[in-house]
Design an enzyme around this catalytic site. Structure first.
Site, mmCIF file in Angstrom:
data_model
loop_
_atom_site.group_PDB
_atom_site.id
_atom_site.type_symbol
_atom_site.label_atom_id
_atom_site.label_comp_id
_atom_site.label_asym_id
_atom_site.label_seq_id
_atom_site.Cartn_x
_atom_site.Cartn_y
_atom_site.Cartn_z
ATOM 1 N N LEU A 10 1.469 3.522 2.234
ATOM 2 C CA LEU A 10 2.523 3.584 3.429
ATOM 3 C C LEU A 10 3.476 2.344 3.536
ATOM 4 C CD1 LEU A 10 3.640 4.471 6.192
ATOM 5 C CD2 LEU A 10 1.561 3.050 7.461
ATOM 6 N N GLY A 49 0.743 -1.076 -0.007
ATOM 7 C CA GLY A 49 0.226 -0.005 -0.133
ATOM 8 C C GLY A 49 0.874 1.180 -0.032
ATOM 9 N N TYR A 62 -16.127 3.184 8.018
ATOM 10 C CA TYR A 62 -14.441 3.086 8.166
ATOM 11 C C TYR A 62 -13.990 3.588 9.488
ATOM 12 C CZ TYR A 62 -9.556 4.246 7.389
ATOM 13 O OH TYR A 62 -8.500 4.442 7.400
ATOM 14 N N ASP A 120 -4.071 -13.030 3.785
ATOM 15 C CA ASP A 120 -5.253 -12.165 3.847
ATOM 16 C C ASP A 120 -5.402 -12.376 5.426
ATOM 17 O OD1 ASP A 120 -8.057 -11.381 4.323
ATOM 18 O OD2 ASP A 120 -8.542 -11.975 2.263
ATOM 19 N N ILE A 121 -5.399 -10.956 5.731
ATOM 20 C CA ILE A 121 -5.470 -11.214 7.377
ATOM 21 C C ILE A 121 -6.982 -11.572 8.067
ATOM 22 C CG2 ILE A 121 -3.667 -9.084 7.811
ATOM 23 C CD1 ILE A 121 -5.870 -7.093 8.139
ATOM 24 N N ALA A 160 -5.329 -2.713 5.565
ATOM 25 C CA ALA A 160 -6.597 -2.185 5.862
ATOM 26 C C ALA A 160 -7.441 -2.094 4.532
ATOM 27 C CB ALA A 160 -6.644 -0.956 6.452
HETATM 28 N N1 LIG Z 1 -4.915 6.448 3.135
HETATM 29 C C1 LIG Z 1 -5.232 7.289 4.092
HETATM 30 O O1 LIG Z 1 -5.641 8.586 3.995
HETATM 31 C C2 LIG Z 1 -5.222 6.975 5.708
HETATM 32 C C3 LIG Z 1 -5.401 7.805 6.610
HETATM 33 C C4 LIG Z 1 -5.636 7.481 8.002
HETATM 34 C C5 LIG Z 1 -5.108 6.286 8.343
HETATM 35 N N2 LIG Z 1 -4.741 5.309 7.363
HETATM 36 C C6 LIG Z 1 -4.507 3.991 7.710
HETATM 37 O O2 LIG Z 1 -3.051 3.798 7.471
HETATM 38 C C7 LIG Z 1 -2.856 2.451 6.898
HETATM 39 C C8 LIG Z 1 -2.241 2.365 5.614
HETATM 40 O O3 LIG Z 1 -3.205 3.164 4.709
HETATM 41 P P1 LIG Z 1 -2.715 3.088 3.112
HETATM 42 O O4 LIG Z 1 -3.198 4.308 2.526
HETATM 43 O O5 LIG Z 1 -1.076 2.965 2.902
HETATM 44 O O6 LIG Z 1 -3.565 1.819 2.459
HETATM 45 P P2 LIG Z 1 -3.661 1.219 0.960
HETATM 46 O O7 LIG Z 1 -2.683 2.007 0.073
HETATM 47 O O8 LIG Z 1 -5.087 1.425 0.580
HETATM 48 O O9 LIG Z 1 -2.909 -0.259 1.277
HETATM 49 C C9 LIG Z 1 -3.910 -1.205 1.742
HETATM 50 C C10 LIG Z 1 -2.770 -2.238 2.194
HETATM 51 O O10 LIG Z 1 -3.529 -3.409 2.888
HETATM 52 C C11 LIG Z 1 -3.342 -4.612 2.265
HETATM 53 N N3 LIG Z 1 -4.682 -5.316 2.548
HETATM 54 C C12 LIG Z 1 -5.902 -4.675 2.184
HETATM 55 N N4 LIG Z 1 -6.832 -5.734 2.233
HETATM 56 C C13 LIG Z 1 -6.095 -6.874 3.013
HETATM 57 C C14 LIG Z 1 -6.393 -8.165 3.635
HETATM 58 N N5 LIG Z 1 -7.697 -8.624 3.674
HETATM 59 N N6 LIG Z 1 -5.326 -8.941 4.002
HETATM 60 C C15 LIG Z 1 -4.088 -8.405 3.978
HETATM 61 N N7 LIG Z 1 -3.753 -7.172 3.277
HETATM 62 C C16 LIG Z 1 -4.748 -6.509 3.073
HETATM 63 C C17 LIG Z 1 -3.307 -4.145 0.632
HETATM 64 O O11 LIG Z 1 -2.785 -5.306 0.240
HETATM 65 P P3 LIG Z 1 -3.148 -5.550 -1.638
HETATM 66 O O12 LIG Z 1 -2.225 -4.496 -2.274
HETATM 67 O O13 LIG Z 1 -2.530 -6.845 -1.950
HETATM 68 O O14 LIG Z 1 -4.458 -5.355 -1.903
HETATM 69 C C18 LIG Z 1 -2.393 -2.932 0.786
HETATM 70 O O15 LIG Z 1 -1.043 -3.260 1.002
HETATM 71 C C19 LIG Z 1 -4.270 1.778 6.930
HETATM 72 O O16 LIG Z 1 -4.329 1.072 8.174
HETATM 73 C C20 LIG Z 1 -5.154 2.825 6.799
HETATM 74 O O17 LIG Z 1 -6.400 2.809 7.473
HETATM 75 C C21 LIG Z 1 -4.770 5.694 5.836
#
Ligand SMILES: NC(=O)c1ccc[n+]([C@@H]2O[C@H](COP(=O)([O-])OP(=O)(O)OC[C@H]3O[C@@H](n4cnc5c(N)ncnc54)[C@H](OP(=O)(O)O)[C@@H]3O)[C@@H](O)[C@H]2O)c1
Length: 285
Positions: free
Chosen positions: A12, A10, A123, A34-35, A58
């Protein structure tokens, strides 16, 4: 240290994989595990034998969570609990990524880590319930709340604005939601420091300063040297399936107490745009 990162593919996760050096890091995506699958998560933890787990995986589609709440809770709350249980099994510490959306946005001064959670979206509820569950399962875990992530390796706001600005003379952007944009690289660096400092409890980690999405878009367009006009709009005008907090600035006090300072969001944006390839046709001469 041996580190295992769930969600390494993802936004991050990509930054964590690039920034983390001097430790043995294993990065996992859904293709690996898959978590939601508790057994497979435990097996993975036993195979990788981490001393520290970072849970960045997530279901992050905030609007998608409204229409798929079962999936959202299965991944974000129950999946997180599966990872915490596996961490306990192998004696690993855990850092969990949470969100500013656990708050209702009614405050007008930065949210402290101990402020009452009152999520307004599915969410936000999944993240709030995951936090509570994880603190029950593993009181010494570290919960890092962040907001408005941007960076390479995934969909993000600056990219969307630059893409739209390339084809439109004017853009309407929401001006009644205030938060702190956060560069994934800066967040990754903060998380690495938090793990090295064995941090526990809830901390807030965002770039410093705050803005509305409109102000963020204005700065993106200005920094990229584009001629597109950015116009302020209301959340009502730009209705989305999931409600967003009107104000979700997070207080950095506990992070600062650990000696970690985050750069300003404007500085972070400048560095992101520098590292990002800019199409020449969008540049105003
Ligand atoms: N983006 C934001 O603005 C934001 C804001 C606040 C907090 N956060 C939190 O920060 C964290 C990182 O966010 P991000 O934006 O980097 O997320 P992201 O780009 O959407 O990436 C999500 C990651 O989670 C993996 N994933 C999704 N479903 C899964 C499952 N069932 N089992 C295992 N892996 C799974 C995905 O794997 P695949 O690539 O294989 O699908 C991907 O590596 C998350 O916890 C998010 O809630 C994000």
């Amino acid at each position: 240290m041996r580190i295992t990162i769930f969600g390494a593919s993802g936004l991050l996760g990509n930054a964590l994989m690039r920034e983390w050096s001097d430790d043995a890091v294993t990065g996992l995506s859904t293709r690996d595990v898959d978590i939601r699958d508790a057994k497979r998560v435990q097996q993975t933890a036993q195979e990788t034998r981490p001393e520290w787990i970072v849970l960045a995986a997530a279901y992050t589609d905030v609007d998608g969570c409204e229409s798929h709440p079962d999936l959202a809770f299965a991944v974000n709350r129950d999946g997180a609990a599966n990872v915490a249980t596996a961490a306990k099994l192998v004696g690993a510490r855990l850092t969990f990524l949470s969100s500013d959306y656990v708050f209702d946005g009614k405050k007008t001064t930065p949210y402290e880590t101990g402020d009452v959670r009152n999520p307004q979206s599915v969410y936000g509820r999944t993240k709030a319930e995951a936090e509570i569950k994880l603190l029950e399962l593993m009181p010494d875990c570290c919960i890092v709340r962040t907001s408005w992530l941007f960076g390479s390796g995934g969909k993000c706001f600056p990219d969307t604005i630059l893409k739209l600005a390339a084809s439109r003379p004017a853009l309407d952007v929401v001006n009644d939601q205030r938060g702190s944009p956060t560069f994934a690289v800066d967040l990754a660096r903060a998380i690495i420091q938090l793990c090295r400092k064995s941090a526990t409890g809830i901390v807030h980690a965002t770039n410093s300063g705050n803005c509305t999405w409109f102000e963020f878009a204005q700065e993106i367009v200005r920094s990229a040297g584009l001629a597109t006009t950015v116009r302020p709009a209301s959340s009502q005008q730009m209705a989305r399936p999931a409600p967003r907090p009107a104000y979700s600035v997070l207080s950095p006090t506990p992070l600062q107490a650990l000696g970690i300072e985050m750069p300003s969001w404007q500085d972070a944006l400048r560095r992101y745009l520098e590292q990002r390839e800019r199409p020449a046709s969008h540049v105003v001469s």
